[in-house]
Design an enzyme around this catalytic site. Structure first.
Site, short mmCIF file in Angstrom:
data_model
loop_
_atom_site.label_atom_id
_atom_site.label_comp_id
_atom_site.label_asym_id
_atom_site.label_seq_id
_atom_site.Cartn_x
_atom_site.Cartn_y
_atom_site.Cartn_z
N LYS A 3 84.61 66.59 33.63
CA LYS A 3 83.57 65.86 34.09
C LYS A 3 83.53 65.64 35.53
O LYS A 3 82.60 65.65 36.29
CB LYS A 3 83.88 64.06 33.45
N ASP B 128 77.62 57.32 30.30
CA ASP B 128 78.71 56.81 29.58
C ASP B 128 78.52 55.41 29.75
O ASP B 128 78.61 54.72 28.67
CB ASP B 128 80.10 57.17 29.94
#
Ligand code: NDP
Length: 275
Positions: free
Chosen positions: A66, A102
């Protein structure tokens, strides 16, 4: 031609994302394929380049890439900038656009699926890794009354809280507190979110039972297993949720970015729970 999407990670075999996006595509009638791609630990950028060259339109990014995806993106959304990590890439016009869904996924799961109001509530976030960082600003934007981060390595939580000082002051949001588990003595919370990976190694957290206010919700980002955190919260009389809803909601947000259509999450969460 069917539009191609993928999730990139290492390992990737366990990923539920191909199933989630296949269910979304069927539900919304979108002509798209979605595959799991194992990127070598030293070959994330090359794997992305190959996928783009083969016609890939977008990709989700999972552990451990990420932060690398954040650096690879030629343009980033404000929420990706705030999170310092990217979990959704969109390809087109020679650009790699990075976003982070997220935090939005967690907030949507809490509010829409679990009926948990966040405004005016006291929130405790456990952990100071990538997952914790990504959800801080979206949670703060919901105007909680108090927000504390506790981590095994207390300095990391203090540093993380400090990183948001400028942003919270600029936006008139409440200031964050960060420290260790020992600092939680005498405090209690309406929502306790476990963003540590302790559940994956079956480890208990040194969390005092008093952290759970009566009627509080305990949310573990880990899913597919009963963690020590969940068991402790149940014993303390809390409502308990795992992170499956967050997983599906962050995927729904990515699907919306790519396709402009918002799928319904509830039937997909139910299908995944059935196995
Ligand atoms: P990181 O590796 O970046 O961070 C791990 C965090 O967990 C650190 O704060 C670390 O503390 C803490 N930790 C690890 N082991 C222990 C332990 N035994 N006791 C106490 N604390 C511990 O991981 P991520 O932030 O990326 O992910 C955290 C979890 O969130 C993972 O389990 C992941 O599966 C889950 N997740 C779920 C998502 C969903 O959609 N449901 C989305 C993203 C993540 P320290 O700093 O002291 O090392």
């Amino acid at each position: 031609m069917t539009d191609r999407y993928a999730v990139l990670g290492n390992p990737i075999g366990h990923s539920k994302s191909p199933r989630i996006h296949a269910l979304f595509a069927t539900q919304t009638g979108q002509d798209m394929g979605y595959e799991a791609l194992l990127a070598p630990l030293d070959g994330f950028a090359a794997t992305v380049a190959e996928f783009v060259a083969a016609g890939g339109r977008g990709a989700n990014v999972t552990v451990p890439f990420k932060e690398e995806a954040f650096r690879l993106a030629s343009r980033r959304s404000p929420r990706a900038e705030a999170a310092g990590a990217v979990n959704t890439l969109s390809f087109g016009n020679g650009e790699i656009v990075g976003d982070n869904t997220d935090g939005a996924g967690l907030v949507r799961d809490l509010k829409t699926n679990l009926g948990c109001e966040l405004a005016g509530r006291r929130i405790l976030l456990l952990g100071a890794g990538g997952a914790a960082r990504g959800v801080i600003l979206p949670l703060l934007e919901e105007q909680p009354a108090r927000f504390v981060i506790a981590n095994r390595t207390a300095e990391k939580a203090a540093r993380l809280a400090g990183e948001f000082t400028g942003e919270t002051a600029k936006r008139g949001l409440i200031p964050l507190q960060g420290g260790g588990f020992d600092d939680l003595a005498g405090m209690s919370f309406d929502l306790v979110i476990n963003a540590t990976s302790a559940g994956l190694s079956d480890t208990a957290l040194p969390l005092p039972d008093t952290a759970f206010a009566p009627g509080s919700l305990a949310y573990d980002m880990v899913y597919g297993r009963e963690t020590h955190f969940m068991a402790q919260a149940r014993r303390a009389g809390c409502r308990v949720a795992d992170g499956l809803g967050m997983l599906v909601e962050q995927a729904a947000e990515a699907f919306f970015l790519w396709r402009g259509v918002r799928p319904q999450s509830a039937p997909v969460i139910a299908a995944l729970r059935q196995g």
